[in-house]
Design a protein around this motif. Structure first.
Motif, PDB file in Angstrom:
ATOM      1  N   GLU A 191     101.213  44.072  90.441  1.00 12.12           N
ATOM      2  CA  GLU A 191      99.795  43.748  90.237  1.00 12.12           C
ATOM      3  C   GLU A 191      99.645  42.635  89.205  1.00 12.12           C
ATOM      4  O   GLU A 191      98.797  41.744  89.346  1.00 12.12           O
ATOM      5  CB  GLU A 191      99.037  44.997  89.776  1.00 12.12           C
ATOM      6  CG  GLU A 191      97.530  44.816  89.701  1.00 12.12           C
ATOM      7  CD  GLU A 191      96.830  45.075  91.009  1.00 12.12           C
ATOM      8  OE1 GLU A 191      95.607  45.267  90.988  1.00 12.12           O
ATOM      9  OE2 GLU A 191      97.486  45.089  92.067  1.00 12.12           O
ATOM     10  N   VAL A 208      97.873  39.249  90.742  1.00  4.93           N
ATOM     11  CA  VAL A 208      96.495  38.954  90.317  1.00  4.93           C
ATOM     12  C   VAL A 208      96.288  39.185  88.825  1.00  4.93           C
ATOM     13  O   VAL A 208      95.199  39.550  88.388  1.00  4.93           O
ATOM     14  CB  VAL A 208      95.474  39.790  91.128  1.00  4.93           C
ATOM     15  CG1 VAL A 208      95.325  39.246  92.532  1.00  4.93           C
ATOM     16  CG2 VAL A 208      95.852  41.256  91.154  1.00  4.93           C
ATOM     17  N   ARG A 232      94.394  42.086  87.008  1.00  6.53           N
ATOM     18  CA  ARG A 232      92.920  42.149  87.061  1.00  6.53           C
ATOM     19  C   ARG A 232      92.332  42.397  85.671  1.00  6.53           C
ATOM     20  O   ARG A 232      91.354  43.133  85.520  1.00  6.53           O
ATOM     21  CB  ARG A 232      92.455  43.235  88.034  1.00  6.53           C
ATOM     22  CG  ARG A 232      93.042  43.106  89.420  1.00  6.53           C
ATOM     23  CD  ARG A 232      92.399  44.058  90.412  1.00  6.53           C
ATOM     24  NE  ARG A 232      93.163  44.133  91.647  1.00  6.53           N
ATOM     25  CZ  ARG A 232      93.068  43.271  92.667  1.00  6.53           C
ATOM     26  NH1 ARG A 232      92.224  42.257  92.585  1.00  6.53           N
ATOM     27  NH2 ARG A 232      93.801  43.405  93.753  1.00  6.53           N
ATOM     28  N   SER A 233      92.927  41.786  84.668  1.00  9.44           N
ATOM     29  CA  SER A 233      92.481  42.057  83.300  1.00  9.44           C
ATOM     30  C   SER A 233      92.505  40.822  82.407  1.00  9.44           C
ATOM     31  O   SER A 233      92.515  40.940  81.182  1.00  9.44           O
ATOM     32  CB  SER A 233      93.372  43.144  82.680  1.00  9.44           C
ATOM     33  OG  SER A 233      94.726  42.725  82.640  1.00  9.44           O
ATOM     34  N   ARG A 284      85.145  40.799  93.296  1.00  8.85           N
ATOM     35  CA  ARG A 284      85.766  41.577  92.217  1.00  8.85           C
ATOM     36  C   ARG A 284      85.741  43.076  92.524  1.00  8.85           C
ATOM     37  O   ARG A 284      86.706  43.793  92.261  1.00  8.85           O
ATOM     38  CB  ARG A 284      85.023  41.292  90.898  1.00  8.85           C
ATOM     39  CG  ARG A 284      85.680  41.947  89.677  1.00  8.85           C
ATOM     40  CD  ARG A 284      87.054  41.355  89.428  1.00  8.85           C
ATOM     41  NE  ARG A 284      87.715  41.946  88.265  1.00  8.85           N
ATOM     42  CZ  ARG A 284      88.340  43.122  88.263  1.00  8.85           C
ATOM     43  NH1 ARG A 284      88.386  43.829  89.369  1.00  8.85           N
ATOM     44  NH2 ARG A 284      88.916  43.569  87.169  1.00  8.85           N
ATOM     45  N   GLY A 289      88.520  44.520  95.096  1.00  7.67           N
ATOM     46  CA  GLY A 289      89.929  44.589  94.726  1.00  7.67           C
ATOM     47  C   GLY A 289      90.832  43.765  95.616  1.00  7.67           C
ATOM     48  O   GLY A 289      91.979  44.140  95.886  1.00  7.67           O
ATOM     49  N   THR A 303      93.300  40.652  96.928  1.00  6.81           N
ATOM     50  CA  THR A 303      94.425  39.915  96.359  1.00  6.81           C
ATOM     51  C   THR A 303      94.542  38.525  96.958  1.00  6.81           C
ATOM     52  O   THR A 303      94.928  37.573  96.276  1.00  6.81           O
ATOM     53  CB  THR A 303      95.748  40.679  96.606  1.00  6.81           C
ATOM     54  OG1 THR A 303      95.641  41.977  96.019  1.00  6.81           O
ATOM     55  CG2 THR A 303      96.932  39.952  95.984  1.00  6.81           C
ATOM     56  N   GLN A 334      91.866  33.598  93.651  1.00  5.78           N
ATOM     57  CA  GLN A 334      92.808  34.454  92.925  1.00  5.78           C
ATOM     58  C   GLN A 334      92.410  34.632  91.463  1.00  5.78           C
ATOM     59  O   GLN A 334      92.617  35.693  90.876  1.00  5.78           O
ATOM     60  CB  GLN A 334      94.209  33.859  93.007  1.00  5.78           C
ATOM     61  CG  GLN A 334      94.897  34.100  94.339  1.00  5.78           C
ATOM     62  CD  GLN A 334      96.296  33.537  94.332  1.00  5.78           C
ATOM     63  OE1 GLN A 334      96.503  32.339  94.363  1.00  5.78           O
ATOM     64  NE2 GLN A 334      97.273  34.436  94.292  1.00  5.78           N
ATOM     65  N   TYR A 341      89.804  37.224  91.297  1.00  5.46           N
ATOM     66  CA  TYR A 341      90.401  38.554  91.400  1.00  5.46           C
ATOM     67  C   TYR A 341      91.041  38.993  90.075  1.00  5.46           C
ATOM     68  O   TYR A 341      91.091  40.181  89.756  1.00  5.46           O
ATOM     69  CB  TYR A 341      91.493  38.589  92.473  1.00  5.46           C
ATOM     70  CG  TYR A 341      91.106  38.100  93.835  1.00  5.46           C
ATOM     71  CD1 TYR A 341      89.802  38.202  94.318  1.00  5.46           C
ATOM     72  CD2 TYR A 341      92.057  37.540  94.684  1.00  5.46           C
ATOM     73  CE1 TYR A 341      89.464  37.760  95.580  1.00  5.46           C
ATOM     74  CE2 TYR A 341      91.731  37.098  95.955  1.00  5.46           C
ATOM     75  CZ  TYR A 341      90.432  37.196  96.397  1.00  5.46           C
ATOM     76  OH  TYR A 341      90.112  36.755  97.655  1.00  5.46           O
ATOM     77  N   ALA A 342      91.572  38.006  89.327  1.00  9.72           N
ATOM     78  CA  ALA A 342      92.342  38.322  88.125  1.00  9.72           C
ATOM     79  C   ALA A 342      91.480  38.554  86.890  1.00  9.72           C
ATOM     80  O   ALA A 342      91.974  39.052  85.876  1.00  9.72           O
ATOM     81  CB  ALA A 342      93.334  37.192  87.834  1.00  9.72           C
ATOM     82  N   LYS A 384      88.775  40.011  84.160  1.00 13.92           N
ATOM     83  CA  LYS A 384      88.599  41.370  83.653  1.00 13.92           C
ATOM     84  C   LYS A 384      87.335  42.040  84.165  1.00 13.92           C
ATOM     85  O   LYS A 384      87.291  43.263  84.331  1.00 13.92           O
ATOM     86  CB  LYS A 384      88.601  41.335  82.120  1.00 13.92           C
ATOM     87  CG  LYS A 384      88.562  42.698  81.457  1.00 13.92           C
ATOM     88  CD  LYS A 384      88.948  42.607  79.994  1.00 13.92           C
ATOM     89  CE  LYS A 384      88.029  41.688  79.209  1.00 13.92           C
ATOM     90  NZ  LYS A 384      88.356  41.704  77.766  1.00 13.92           N
TER      91      LYS A 384
END
Length: 477
Positions: free
Chosen positions: A35, A39, A42-43, A99, A102, A104, A252, A255-256, A258
């Motif tokens: 993860e 991406v 995602r944070s 977002r 979820g 990718t 992307q 998606y990444a 936060k």
């Protein structure tokens, strides 16, 4: 130029590359999951998302073509930035939904709208891959030609070094390590922009001297924003907007992020930074024109300028070129690999693959993708032409299936057959427009046929799809 400048350039570049590579390896040790690789976990925080969006947008074109535009047409670079920014801001309409789902990759978006279908997913995957792959090759060619002129080194050897160094940023943790190093690269780019403007002002005598030396059509504001000509601006709009709105690398980074708030702020601030850099390119171009108004090829402006500056500045500016191009190569390779591993291998070949094995495969494929791009860059020096083509074919196939699909996703009108028809018609239309060579951006032919194919195909197949869905529900019950 030549080898006399090689040592300071190497020292400056090694310092920047060494520091950023250290960050990449550190991040890779801390964040090792798939993860994180795909991406960014995602944070990613706001400042990192801004940095990686900006660094991805930047490339050799900003250093060569855009300074050349500034040389001939002044503030018209800002018009280019507004068109590019408009495409990026369009993603604001999809940001919350993207977002929340979820996703990718881009094929994830298409599957969510139209449902699972091997042909639909395959076309989307190929169209998502070709643009970043084109970016990698183009940036390698730009790197070789620019650095070859500055250092006197062989262009193919320089591209080989770029390929090796890029892997240092990709392999540790994919998107996460790339995003954090892009943030560092973005800071370097902005700092170097300020220093280079100061150098131009010092060499010319200041902005007032520049303003009095270039044609009023270039320097007057805001009329100078149209100095490039309305036809060129229209062609920019028809080419840049669709390509930006369907570029997986921008998705992307959404998606990444936060949170949805982070996404929206990052897109808005990224566009503001892009406009500032476009203003930089305009001032640089007009400043170089003040120093040398007789260049036959405007795209030689940046290169000529570097022949006039002190060695210390040349070394810093060369480092600027390296990190600018490298960030785009890194992002492109990672994007391609995510499609290959997730949308092709995991989706169709080995759905039960473990996360550890998928991560290992991602790293192996990163080496292969960079190697293939390097070979293509050495064989086909006219990489810009195939970059333009990849943008056109990708946008022609994907723009309307994505955005009309999003707009009508809650209705029962669109069908998977309509989605396939829209993509195939988009590819055919783009190919026809390309073959006709009319001077009009050939993506327009693709977009027109794609829209027709999507709507007509869905209209004539919606009843069949509804019946199939009812039968499936009956079987499930």
């Amino acid at each position: 130029m030549g080898n006399g400048n090689l040592l300071p350039i190497l020292l400056s570049s090694m310092i920047i590359i060494g520091l950023s590579a250290g960050v990449s390896l550190y991040v890779g040790m801390k964040r090792k999951g798939n993860e994180e690789w795909a991406v960014g976990g995602r944070s990613l925080p706001l400042y990192v998302v801004i940095g990686t969006q900006f660094a991805t947008v930047m490339g050799g074109g900003m250093l060569v073509a855009h300074v050349g535009i500034g040389y001939t047409s002044g503030w018209s670079t800002i018009t280019y930035g507004l068109i590019l920014g408009g495409g990026i801001l369009t993603l604001l309409f999809l940001a919350n939904w993207l977002r929340e789902q979820g996703f990718t990759t881009l094929p994830d978006v298409i599957r969510k709208i139209y449902g699972e279908h091997p042909l639909l997913t395959s076309i989307t995957t190929v169209m998502a891959i070709i643009v970043p792959f084109g970016w990698i090759g183009t940036q390698m060619v730009a790197f070789g030609s620019l650095l070859g002129a500055i250092t006197g080194m062989n262009e193919n050897l320089l591209m080989f070094f770029l390929a090796l160094i890029s892997l240092v940023y990709i392999l540790p943790s994919g998107m996460t390590s790339i995003a954090w190093t892009d943030f560092i690269f973005g800071i370097c780019m902005l700092m170097m922009s300020v220093v280079s403007i100061g150098m131009v002002f010092h060499m010319t005598g200041g902005f007032d001297v520049i303003a009095s030396s270039v044609p009023p059509s270039s320097i007057d504001f805001p009329t100078g924003m149209g100095a490039i000509g309305s036809v060129t601006i229209l062609l920019w709009a028809l080419s840049i907007l669709p390509g930006t709105m369907t570029n997986q690398m921008y998705y992307q980074r959404i998606y990444a992020a936060k949170s949805s708030k982070t996404i929206k702020l990052s897109l808005i601030i990224t566009v503001a930074v892009i406009l500032l850099v476009e203003a930089w390119a305009a001032v640089m171009g007009m400043g170089i024109r003040t120093l040398n108004p007789g260049l036959a090829n405007p795209e030689d402006a940046a290169g000529w300028f570097l022949t006039q500056v002190p060695t210390w500045f040349l070394a810093l500016f060369t480092s600027f070129i390296i990190v600018t191009i490298m960030s785009t190569v890194n992002s492109g390779a990672q994007s391609v690999v995510v499609n290959l591993t997730k949308d092709i291998y995991q989706n169709y070949i080995n759905p039960s693959i473990s996360e550890k094995s998928l991560l290992r495969m991602s790293r192996v494929l990163s080496v292969i993708v960079i190697a293939v791009a390097y070979v293509m860059a050495t064989l086909f020096s006219g990489a810009l032409n195939w970059l333009v083509a990849t943008y056109a074919y990708s946008a022609g196939a994907l723009l309307f299936p994505i955005f009309i699909g999003y707009a009508l996703r809650k209705t029962s009108f669109l069908t998977v057959q309509g989605g396939i028809a829209g993509m195939i018609c988009g590819l055919l239309g783009t190919g026809i427009g390309h073959a006709l060579n009319t001077g009009i951006p050939y993506v327009i032919f693709g977009l027109g046929l794609s829209l027709i194919g999507l709507l007509v195909g869905s209209y004539f197949t919606k009843e069949g799809q509804a019946s199939s869905m009812e039968e499936q529900v009956s079987v499930d019950n």
